[in-house]
Write a protein that holds these residues in place. Sequence first.
Motif, PDB file in Angstrom:
ATOM      1  N   ILE A 172       0.839  -1.210   0.000  1.00 61.87           N
ATOM      2  CA  ILE A 172       0.000   0.000   0.000  1.00 61.87           C
ATOM      3  C   ILE A 172       0.872   1.259   0.000  1.00 61.87           C
ATOM      4  CG2 ILE A 172      -1.855  -1.187   1.258  1.00 61.87           C
ATOM      5  CD1 ILE A 172      -1.124   0.691   3.686  1.00 61.87           C
ATOM      6  N   ASP A 173       0.307   2.301  -0.612  1.00 59.99           N
ATOM      7  CA  ASP A 173       0.893   3.638  -0.494  1.00 59.99           C
ATOM      8  C   ASP A 173      -0.015   4.373   0.497  1.00 59.99           C
ATOM      9  OD1 ASP A 173       1.917   6.147  -0.726  1.00 59.99           O
ATOM     10  OD2 ASP A 173       1.200   6.493  -2.766  1.00 59.99           O
ATOM     11  N   PRO A 174       0.399   4.471   1.770  1.00 59.03           N
ATOM     12  CA  PRO A 174      -0.512   5.031   2.780  1.00 59.03           C
ATOM     13  C   PRO A 174      -0.672   6.547   2.645  1.00 59.03           C
ATOM     14  CG  PRO A 174       1.612   4.525   3.754  1.00 59.03           C
ATOM     15  CD  PRO A 174       1.714   4.115   2.326  1.00 59.03           C
ATOM     16  N   HIS A 175      -1.885   7.000   2.916  1.00 56.94           N
ATOM     17  CA  HIS A 175      -2.159   8.441   2.885  1.00 56.94           C
ATOM     18  C   HIS A 175      -2.009   9.005   4.290  1.00 56.94           C
ATOM     19  CE1 HIS A 175      -4.942  11.891   3.200  1.00 56.94           C
ATOM     20  NE2 HIS A 175      -4.408  12.218   2.043  1.00 56.94           N
ATOM     21  N   SER A 176      -2.689   8.359   5.242  1.00 58.05           N
ATOM     22  CA  SER A 176      -2.596   8.787   6.644  1.00 58.05           C
ATOM     23  C   SER A 176      -2.935   7.598   7.543  1.00 58.05           C
ATOM     24  CB  SER A 176      -3.592   9.925   6.908  1.00 58.05           C
ATOM     25  OG  SER A 176      -4.883   9.480   6.554  1.00 58.05           O
ATOM     26  N   ILE A 177      -2.633   7.751   8.821  1.00 62.45           N
ATOM     27  CA  ILE A 177      -2.891   6.640   9.745  1.00 62.45           C
ATOM     28  C   ILE A 177      -3.591   7.146  10.998  1.00 62.45           C
ATOM     29  CG2 ILE A 177      -0.550   6.807  10.716  1.00 62.45           C
ATOM     30  CD1 ILE A 177      -0.742   3.721  11.203  1.00 62.45           C
ATOM     31  N   GLU A 178      -4.576   6.347  11.477  1.00 60.85           N
ATOM     32  CA  GLU A 178      -5.234   6.651  12.751  1.00 60.85           C
ATOM     33  C   GLU A 178      -5.268   5.351  13.536  1.00 60.85           C
ATOM     34  OE1 GLU A 178      -8.962   8.811  12.233  1.00 60.85           O
ATOM     35  OE2 GLU A 178      -9.397   8.246  14.308  1.00 60.85           O
ATOM     36  N   GLY A 179      -4.554   5.318  14.665  1.00 63.68           N
ATOM     37  CA  GLY A 179      -4.416   4.046  15.384  1.00 63.68           C
ATOM     38  C   GLY A 179      -3.685   3.059  14.490  1.00 63.68           C
ATOM     39  N   ARG A 180      -4.358   1.947  14.158  1.00 64.50           N
ATOM     40  CA  ARG A 180      -3.740   0.952  13.276  1.00 64.50           C
ATOM     41  C   ARG A 180      -4.350   0.988  11.875  1.00 64.50           C
ATOM     42  NH1 ARG A 180      -1.168  -3.594  14.969  1.00 64.50           N
ATOM     43  NH2 ARG A 180      -0.275  -3.395  17.025  1.00 64.50           N
ATOM     44  N   THR A 181      -5.244   1.951  11.631  1.00 64.73           N
ATOM     45  CA  THR A 181      -5.962   1.984  10.351  1.00 64.73           C
ATOM     46  C   THR A 181      -5.369   3.031   9.405  1.00 64.73           C
ATOM     47  OG1 THR A 181      -7.967   1.361  11.530  1.00 64.73           O
ATOM     48  CG2 THR A 181      -8.270   2.219   9.301  1.00 64.73           C
ATOM     49  N   TYR A 182      -5.086   2.576   8.185  1.00 68.44           N
ATOM     50  CA  TYR A 182      -4.531   3.490   7.175  1.00 68.44           C
ATOM     51  C   TYR A 182      -5.610   3.874   6.162  1.00 68.44           C
ATOM     52  CZ  TYR A 182       0.138   1.739   8.497  1.00 68.44           C
ATOM     53  OH  TYR A 182       1.282   1.380   9.169  1.00 68.44           O
ATOM     54  N   GLN A 183      -5.597   5.148   5.770  1.00 69.82           N
ATOM     55  CA  GLN A 183      -6.271   5.522   4.526  1.00 69.82           C
ATOM     56  C   GLN A 183      -5.235   5.288   3.448  1.00 69.82           C
ATOM     57  OE1 GLN A 183      -7.664   9.574   5.308  1.00 69.82           O
ATOM     58  NE2 GLN A 183      -9.719   8.751   5.003  1.00 69.82           N
ATOM     59  N   VAL A 184      -5.677   4.842   2.287  1.00 63.08           N
ATOM     60  CA  VAL A 184      -4.697   4.397   1.299  1.00 63.08           C
ATOM     61  C   VAL A 184      -4.816   5.192   0.001  1.00 63.08           C
ATOM     62  CG1 VAL A 184      -3.847   2.385   0.013  1.00 63.08           C
ATOM     63  CG2 VAL A 184      -4.826   2.062   2.292  1.00 63.08           C
ATOM     64  N   ASN A 185      -3.684   5.663  -0.516  1.00 62.63           N
ATOM     65  CA  ASN A 185      -3.674   6.309  -1.845  1.00 62.63           C
ATOM     66  C   ASN A 185      -3.826   5.244  -2.924  1.00 62.63           C
ATOM     67  OD1 ASN A 185      -3.241   8.976  -0.980  1.00 62.63           O
ATOM     68  ND2 ASN A 185      -1.041   8.612  -0.775  1.00 62.63           N
ATOM     69  N   THR A 186      -2.873   4.317  -2.919  1.00 56.65           N
ATOM     70  CA  THR A 186      -2.918   3.269  -3.953  1.00 56.65           C
ATOM     71  C   THR A 186      -2.482   1.904  -3.402  1.00 56.65           C
ATOM     72  OG1 THR A 186      -0.724   4.057  -4.594  1.00 56.65           O
ATOM     73  CG2 THR A 186      -2.533   4.636  -6.071  1.00 56.65           C
ATOM     74  N   PHE A 187      -2.964   0.877  -4.078  1.00 55.73           N
ATOM     75  CA  PHE A 187      -2.555  -0.506  -3.794  1.00 55.73           C
ATOM     76  C   PHE A 187      -1.772  -0.978  -5.028  1.00 55.73           C
ATOM     77  CE2 PHE A 187      -6.332   0.227  -1.316  1.00 55.73           C
ATOM     78  CZ  PHE A 187      -6.156  -0.499  -0.138  1.00 55.73           C
ATOM     79  N   VAL A 188      -0.575  -1.492  -4.819  1.00 54.71           N
ATOM     80  CA  VAL A 188       0.268  -1.914  -5.946  1.00 54.71           C
ATOM     81  C   VAL A 188       0.640  -3.378  -5.774  1.00 54.71           C
ATOM     82  CG1 VAL A 188       2.325  -1.306  -7.301  1.00 54.71           C
ATOM     83  CG2 VAL A 188       1.355   0.357  -5.703  1.00 54.71           C
ATOM     84  N   GLU A 189       0.448  -4.183  -6.813  1.00 53.68           N
ATOM     85  CA  GLU A 189       0.790  -5.607  -6.706  1.00 53.68           C
ATOM     86  C   GLU A 189       2.262  -5.844  -7.053  1.00 53.68           C
ATOM     87  OE1 GLU A 189      -0.878  -8.034  -5.411  1.00 53.68           O
ATOM     88  OE2 GLU A 189       0.402  -9.694  -6.008  1.00 53.68           O
ATOM     89  N   LYS A 190       2.960  -6.519  -6.181  1.00 52.92           N
ATOM     90  CA  LYS A 190       4.374  -6.919  -6.372  1.00 52.92           C
ATOM     91  C   LYS A 190       5.212  -5.856  -7.096  1.00 52.92           C
ATOM     92  CE  LYS A 190       3.389 -11.884  -6.341  1.00 52.92           C
ATOM     93  NZ  LYS A 190       1.928 -11.978  -6.364  1.00 52.92           N
ATOM     94  N   PRO A 191       5.464  -4.718  -6.452  1.00 49.63           N
ATOM     95  CA  PRO A 191       6.298  -3.699  -7.106  1.00 49.63           C
ATOM     96  C   PRO A 191       7.737  -4.188  -7.285  1.00 49.63           C
ATOM     97  CG  PRO A 191       5.902  -3.143  -4.810  1.00 49.63           C
ATOM     98  CD  PRO A 191       5.066  -4.339  -5.088  1.00 49.63           C
ATOM     99  N   ALA A 192       8.376  -3.755  -8.356  1.00 45.77           N
ATOM    100  CA  ALA A 192       9.776  -4.155  -8.599  1.00 45.77           C
ATOM    101  C   ALA A 192      10.638  -3.641  -7.446  1.00 45.77           C
ATOM    102  CB  ALA A 192      10.252  -3.574  -9.922  1.00 45.77           C
ATOM    103  N   LEU A 193      11.705  -4.384  -7.146  1.00 47.76           N
ATOM    104  CA  LEU A 193      12.584  -4.032  -6.020  1.00 47.76           C
ATOM    105  C   LEU A 193      13.049  -2.572  -6.120  1.00 47.76           C
ATOM    106  CD1 LEU A 193      13.823  -5.407  -3.524  1.00 47.76           C
ATOM    107  CD2 LEU A 193      15.844  -5.886  -4.890  1.00 47.76           C
ATOM    108  N   GLY A 194      12.903  -1.868  -5.005  1.00 50.03           N
ATOM    109  CA  GLY A 194      13.347  -0.474  -4.972  1.00 50.03           C
ATOM    110  C   GLY A 194      12.276   0.519  -5.406  1.00 50.03           C
ATOM    111  N   THR A 195      11.108   0.017  -5.846  1.00 46.81           N
ATOM    112  CA  THR A 195      10.064   0.948  -6.328  1.00 46.81           C
ATOM    113  C   THR A 195       8.830   0.957  -5.419  1.00 46.81           C
ATOM    114  OG1 THR A 195       8.928  -0.685  -7.696  1.00 46.81           O
ATOM    115  CG2 THR A 195      10.749   0.517  -8.735  1.00 46.81           C
TER     116      THR A 195
END
Length: 295
Positions: A172-195
């Motif tokens: 996940i690319d998190p936007h913000s966090i409250e407690g243990r819950t994240y709002q999420v900008n984007t979900f990316v499947e298996k990003p290449a190493l370093g990305t």
Amino acid sequence: MKKIKKAIIPAAGLGTRFLPATKAMPKEMLPILDRPTIEYIVEEAIESGIEEIIIVTGKGKRAIEDHFDRNFELEDNLMKKGNFELLNKINQSSKVEIYYIRQKEAKGLGHAIWCARKFIGNEPFAVLLGDDIVQAETPCLKQLIDQYNKTEMSIIGVQKVSEEETQRYGIIDPHSIEGRTYQVNTFVEKPALGTAPSNIAIMGRYILTPQIFKILEKQEIGKNGEIQLTDAIQKLNEIQPVFAYEFEGNRYDVGEKLGFVKTTIDMALKNDEMKDELLKYLVEKLEKISRNYIS
Ligand code: UTP
């Protein structure tokens, strides 16, 4: 509010990381001590309040159906011997309704979930991957359901992994966090190493709204030539919020060899009958290895 009553357990994957063991045996049936992996997952669903489970199976997966079926001959035998402890153990899953659907071809996790759409209908539901075990004080799925009950929006179980491991997971690319819950900008499947946008990885437990099925119907092939659930979740996130929740507990990937060995050792170390002997064995082994290492 619609209660989460139904769960999908996708178990139709090819299990290539465990070949040749999985050539004729489903990886979801690999035993952790005396119980198949999938039984731990069914148990977590039951303890989380799930009433109906659909297991997505495929070619060579009959053993899963047989496992959750009654075996009257065996029951009769145990009954005659007065072995009520084992009798109870072999009928754990009778506390929940289990149904099956076949994914004719292993086209990916997203496709497996789509195969169960008619069983789910128009209600939110849970997904538990058939090869991921989570050991937690509060069952992992229950933690997610409790969060879902606050927002009534899709919520995905996540945990942090090392930088090198990010390429193996949905991240996940998190936007913000409250407690243990994240709002999420984007979900990316298996990003290449370093990305990878973070080291927060999707870990095999999901609560999803039924809108995901419309997206999955048109979902194109993604990473590894498969229809990826993460890609569909990203599209869902564009039309309604999808949260991520960092659950508490130890998660084990039983679908790969090292994960399987670690799971077995950890479970055995929690088992009263085995832990002392095993610990003794491990200590002796470690001492021997370090002696050889030093000399
Ligand atoms: P995995 O990617 O871990 O399983 O999918 P796999 O494809 O069987 O494993 P490898 O990479 O070949 O070793 C996670 C879960 O999704 C199910 C699997 O059975 C597993 O429980 N799955 C995966 C399906 O049901 N259908 C698919 O097409 C793919």
